[in-house]
Design a protein around this motif. Structure first.
Motif, PDB file in Angstrom:
ATOM      1  N   ALA A 270       0.708  -1.193   0.130  1.00  0.00           N
ATOM      2  CA  ALA A 270       0.102  -0.042  -0.047  1.00  0.00           C
ATOM      3  C   ALA A 270       0.871   1.263  -0.036  1.00  0.00           C
ATOM      4  CB  ALA A 270      -0.947   0.062   1.418  1.00  0.00           C
ATOM      5  N   VAL A 271       2.220   1.017   0.597  1.00  0.00           N
ATOM      6  CA  VAL A 271       3.103   2.344   0.558  1.00  0.00           C
ATOM      7  C   VAL A 271       3.969   2.241  -0.788  1.00  0.00           C
ATOM      8  CG1 VAL A 271       5.058   3.493   1.837  1.00  0.00           C
ATOM      9  CG2 VAL A 271       3.077   2.227   3.124  1.00  0.00           C
ATOM     10  N   ARG A 272       4.155   1.345  -1.223  1.00  0.00           N
ATOM     11  CA  ARG A 272       5.244   1.391  -2.280  1.00  0.00           C
ATOM     12  C   ARG A 272       4.874   0.388  -3.607  1.00  0.00           C
ATOM     13  NH1 ARG A 272       8.261   0.676   2.500  1.00  0.00           N
ATOM     14  NH2 ARG A 272       9.437   2.495   2.880  1.00  0.00           N
ATOM     15  N   GLY A 273       3.910  -0.146  -3.478  1.00  0.00           N
ATOM     16  CA  GLY A 273       3.551  -0.980  -4.745  1.00  0.00           C
ATOM     17  C   GLY A 273       3.175  -0.332  -5.844  1.00  0.00           C
ATOM     18  N   GLU A 274       3.484  -1.025  -6.841  1.00  0.00           N
ATOM     19  CA  GLU A 274       3.030  -0.410  -8.224  1.00  0.00           C
ATOM     20  C   GLU A 274       1.676   0.059  -8.501  1.00  0.00           C
ATOM     21  OE1 GLU A 274       3.496  -1.741 -13.207  1.00  0.00           O
ATOM     22  OE2 GLU A 274       3.946  -2.981 -11.367  1.00  0.00           O
TER      23      GLU A 274
ATOM     24  N   ARG B 258      -0.576   0.777  -6.107  1.00  0.00           N
ATOM     25  CA  ARG B 258      -0.996   1.417  -4.981  1.00  0.00           C
ATOM     26  C   ARG B 258      -2.093   2.321  -5.027  1.00  0.00           C
ATOM     27  NH1 ARG B 258       3.988   3.468  -5.512  1.00  0.00           N
ATOM     28  NH2 ARG B 258       4.301   5.605  -5.385  1.00  0.00           N
ATOM     29  N   GLU B 259      -2.183   3.226  -6.106  1.00  0.00           N
ATOM     30  CA  GLU B 259      -3.126   4.242  -6.088  1.00  0.00           C
ATOM     31  C   GLU B 259      -4.459   4.080  -6.666  1.00  0.00           C
ATOM     32  OE1 GLU B 259      -2.389   7.252  -5.028  1.00  0.00           O
ATOM     33  OE2 GLU B 259      -0.515   7.147  -4.554  1.00  0.00           O
ATOM     34  N   ASP B 260      -4.572   2.686  -7.191  1.00  0.00           N
ATOM     35  CA  ASP B 260      -5.763   2.240  -7.696  1.00  0.00           C
ATOM     36  C   ASP B 260      -6.670   1.602  -6.992  1.00  0.00           C
ATOM     37  OD1 ASP B 260      -4.673   3.054 -10.357  1.00  0.00           O
ATOM     38  OD2 ASP B 260      -3.885   1.142 -10.755  1.00  0.00           O
ATOM     39  N   TYR B 261      -6.371   1.179  -5.399  1.00  0.00           N
ATOM     40  CA  TYR B 261      -7.002   0.623  -4.656  1.00  0.00           C
ATOM     41  C   TYR B 261      -7.046   1.453  -3.324  1.00  0.00           C
ATOM     42  CZ  TYR B 261      -6.481  -3.159  -8.196  1.00  0.00           C
ATOM     43  OH  TYR B 261      -6.649  -3.736  -9.331  1.00  0.00           O
ATOM     44  N   ILE B 262      -7.826   0.973  -2.490  1.00  0.00           N
ATOM     45  CA  ILE B 262      -8.279   1.190  -1.061  1.00  0.00           C
ATOM     46  C   ILE B 262      -7.523   0.116  -0.387  1.00  0.00           C
ATOM     47  CG2 ILE B 262      -9.484   1.699   0.986  1.00  0.00           C
ATOM     48  CD1 ILE B 262     -11.134   3.361  -0.892  1.00  0.00           C
ATOM     49  N   PHE B 263      -6.827  -0.112   0.394  1.00  0.00           N
ATOM     50  CA  PHE B 263      -6.094  -1.307   1.159  1.00  0.00           C
ATOM     51  C   PHE B 263      -6.802  -1.533   2.535  1.00  0.00           C
ATOM     52  CE2 PHE B 263      -3.382  -0.182  -2.053  1.00  0.00           C
ATOM     53  CZ  PHE B 263      -2.982  -1.643  -2.580  1.00  0.00           C
ATOM     54  N   ALA B 264      -7.372  -2.643   2.720  1.00  0.00           N
ATOM     55  CA  ALA B 264      -8.029  -2.701   4.174  1.00  0.00           C
ATOM     56  C   ALA B 264      -7.994  -4.172   4.566  1.00  0.00           C
ATOM     57  CB  ALA B 264      -9.599  -2.452   3.874  1.00  0.00           C
ATOM     58  N   THR B 265      -8.358  -4.524   5.808  1.00  0.00           N
ATOM     59  CA  THR B 265      -8.388  -5.938   6.445  1.00  0.00           C
ATOM     60  C   THR B 265      -9.868  -6.005   6.959  1.00  0.00           C
ATOM     61  OG1 THR B 265      -7.584  -5.138   8.516  1.00  0.00           O
ATOM     62  CG2 THR B 265      -6.157  -5.841   6.976  1.00  0.00           C
ATOM     63  N   ILE B 266     -10.193  -7.235   7.136  1.00  0.00           N
ATOM     64  CA  ILE B 266     -11.482  -7.534   7.853  1.00  0.00           C
ATOM     65  C   ILE B 266     -11.454  -8.848   8.393  1.00  0.00           C
ATOM     66  CG2 ILE B 266     -12.415  -8.811   5.621  1.00  0.00           C
ATOM     67  CD1 ILE B 266     -14.992  -7.782   6.443  1.00  0.00           C
ATOM     68  N   ASP B 267     -11.941  -9.068   9.765  1.00  0.00           N
ATOM     69  CA  ASP B 267     -11.775 -10.246  10.470  1.00  0.00           C
ATOM     70  C   ASP B 267     -12.603 -11.195   9.872  1.00  0.00           C
ATOM     71  OD1 ASP B 267     -12.300 -12.285  12.314  1.00  0.00           O
ATOM     72  OD2 ASP B 267     -12.379 -10.926  14.122  1.00  0.00           O
ATOM     73  N   GLY B 268     -12.024 -12.273   9.298  1.00  0.00           N
ATOM     74  CA  GLY B 268     -12.453 -13.291   8.449  1.00  0.00           C
ATOM     75  C   GLY B 268     -13.324 -14.252   9.288  1.00  0.00           C
ATOM     76  N   THR B 269     -13.025 -14.310  10.591  1.00  0.00           N
ATOM     77  CA  THR B 269     -13.911 -15.189  11.393  1.00  0.00           C
ATOM     78  C   THR B 269     -15.319 -14.632  11.882  1.00  0.00           C
ATOM     79  OG1 THR B 269     -12.596 -14.557  13.573  1.00  0.00           O
ATOM     80  CG2 THR B 269     -11.735 -16.267  12.376  1.00  0.00           C
TER      81      THR B 269
ATOM     82  N   GLY C  29       0.773 -14.217  -2.575  1.00  0.00           N
ATOM     83  CA  GLY C  29       1.480 -12.984  -2.533  1.00  0.00           C
ATOM     84  C   GLY C  29       0.800 -11.769  -2.893  1.00  0.00           C
ATOM     85  N   ILE C  30       0.823 -10.576  -2.189  1.00  0.00           N
ATOM     86  CA  ILE C  30       0.421  -9.348  -2.452  1.00  0.00           C
ATOM     87  C   ILE C  30       0.446  -8.974  -3.953  1.00  0.00           C
ATOM     88  CG2 ILE C  30      -0.401  -7.208  -1.597  1.00  0.00           C
ATOM     89  CD1 ILE C  30      -1.301  -9.229   0.403  1.00  0.00           C
ATOM     90  N   SER C  31       1.641  -8.534  -4.023  1.00  0.00           N
ATOM     91  CA  SER C  31       2.063  -8.201  -5.406  1.00  0.00           C
ATOM     92  C   SER C  31       1.605  -9.080  -6.501  1.00  0.00           C
ATOM     93  CB  SER C  31       3.549  -7.760  -5.542  1.00  0.00           C
ATOM     94  OG  SER C  31       3.915  -7.452  -6.588  1.00  0.00           O
TER      95      SER C  31
ATOM     96  N   GLU D 245      -1.339  -7.910  -9.294  1.00  0.00           N
ATOM     97  CA  GLU D 245      -0.713  -7.825 -10.671  1.00  0.00           C
ATOM     98  C   GLU D 245      -1.623  -8.762 -11.720  1.00  0.00           C
ATOM     99  OE1 GLU D 245       1.108  -6.839 -13.897  1.00  0.00           O
ATOM    100  OE2 GLU D 245       1.699  -6.039 -11.889  1.00  0.00           O
ATOM    101  N   ALA D 246      -2.101  -9.947 -10.903  1.00  0.00           N
ATOM    102  CA  ALA D 246      -3.086 -10.786 -11.680  1.00  0.00           C
ATOM    103  C   ALA D 246      -4.315 -10.440 -12.140  1.00  0.00           C
ATOM    104  CB  ALA D 246      -2.925 -11.957 -11.124  1.00  0.00           C
ATOM    105  N   VAL D 247      -4.685  -9.514 -11.027  1.00  0.00           N
ATOM    106  CA  VAL D 247      -6.145  -8.554 -11.283  1.00  0.00           C
ATOM    107  C   VAL D 247      -5.903  -7.537 -12.517  1.00  0.00           C
ATOM    108  CG1 VAL D 247      -7.832  -7.061  -9.965  1.00  0.00           C
ATOM    109  CG2 VAL D 247      -6.917  -9.006  -8.963  1.00  0.00           C
ATOM    110  N   LYS D 248      -4.817  -6.829 -12.224  1.00  0.00           N
ATOM    111  CA  LYS D 248      -4.583  -5.581 -13.240  1.00  0.00           C
ATOM    112  C   LYS D 248      -4.482  -6.122 -14.636  1.00  0.00           C
ATOM    113  CE  LYS D 248      -4.408  -1.979 -12.366  1.00  0.00           C
ATOM    114  NZ  LYS D 248      -5.427  -0.814 -12.336  1.00  0.00           N
ATOM    115  N   SER D 249      -3.689  -7.537 -14.838  1.00  0.00           N
ATOM    116  CA  SER D 249      -3.546  -7.852 -16.387  1.00  0.00           C
ATOM    117  C   SER D 249      -4.666  -8.768 -16.788  1.00  0.00           C
ATOM    118  CB  SER D 249      -2.370  -8.967 -16.294  1.00  0.00           C
ATOM    119  OG  SER D 249      -2.404 -10.035 -15.266  1.00  0.00           O
TER     120      SER D 249
END
Length: 258
Positions: free
Chosen positions: A102-106, A108-119, A156-158, A162-166
């Protein structure tokens, strides 16, 4: 206080320069573990409001019922990490990787980054093909379009972004899970937070108010007790014989009552 003066001066534009506040100060977004983001435009321009609106979220925001709708409807898809808080080691590593991207990814400006309690939100996440066994897992949602991107085989996050963008991971339509009326109401309640909470509280206050007797000023007037007739007093009277010459005259009779 421990920052050398020369180092601090690099972040302080001179008075009258772009981005300088009155008195030669500056405007920046500051967050722990994240480089400061300086505003370089004019204070009285529309770009300043855009900067404030864009920077009023954490780099990685934690989603819950109170902010889900606000975060997911800001004009960008959300790269959402479903985590298991009980698995501290894996969760901590996954969150650090997400924040790093979210800070340095290629992209990063295209998304909002978040977490959620999956349980906690397990039933909600089922419609995105997320299971408890796959946690932690990253997927992307576009709530207004009811679209999401998910593939548990991409690690892997990156690599995932990348797979989503491509286009390697194709978008899917959000499934409508089979659920009862109670679950549907709960789903709507979560999606419309915090307005749904205000509505529920308003209904509660109305019912609470109507359940009380009428109020006159500050005094609640209790119902008046039923009046009961007092028992009649029994009197005893006796009449004495006539007094004087005219026998039987009422006005000359002696009458006494007890």
């Amino acid at each position: 206080p421990e920052t050398p003066g020369g180092e601090a001066a690099r972040f302080l534009p001179g008075e009258g320069s772009a981005g300088a506040a009155p008195g030669g100060g500056f405007i920046a977004r500051v967050e722990g573990g994240v480089p400061a983001r300086l505003y370089g435009g004019e204070l009285d321009s529309a770009s300043f409001l855009d900067f404030v609106e864009a920077q009023n979220l954490a780099t990685v925001v934690h989603l819950d019922g109170h902010n889900f709708r606000f975060v997911t409807r800001r004009g960008k898809p959300v790269a959402l990490a479903a985590i298991d808080p009980s698995d501290e080691a894996r969760t901590d590593m996954f969150e650090k990787d997400l924040k790093r991207y979210a800070v340095r990814g290629e992209h990063r400006e295209d998304y909002i980054f978040a977490t959620i309690d999956g349980t906690k939100w397990g039933k909600f996440l089922e419609q995105f093909s997320i299971t408890k066994e796959s946690l932690p897992e990253l997927f992307v949602i576009d709530t207004p379009a009811r679209t999401y991107w998910q593939d548990s085989s991409v690690f892997g996050i990156s690599n995932f972004v990348e797979a989503v963008k491509s286009g390697e991971i194709e978008p899917r339509v959000q499934e409508k899970p089979k659920k009862g009326v109670a679950d549907q109401v709960f789903q709507v309640f979560v999606e419309w937070m915090p307005w749904s909470l205000f509505g529920m509280l308003s209904i509660f206050v109305l019912v609470f108010y109507l359940s009380f007797p009428s109020i006159d000023g500050d005094l609640v007037r209790p119902p008046r007790p039923e009046s009961r007739p007092s028992p009649a007093k029994k009197t005893k009277c006796c009449c004495r014989g006539p007094v004087g010459d005219e026998e039987g005259a009422i006005d000359k009779m002696s009458l006494s009552c007890n």
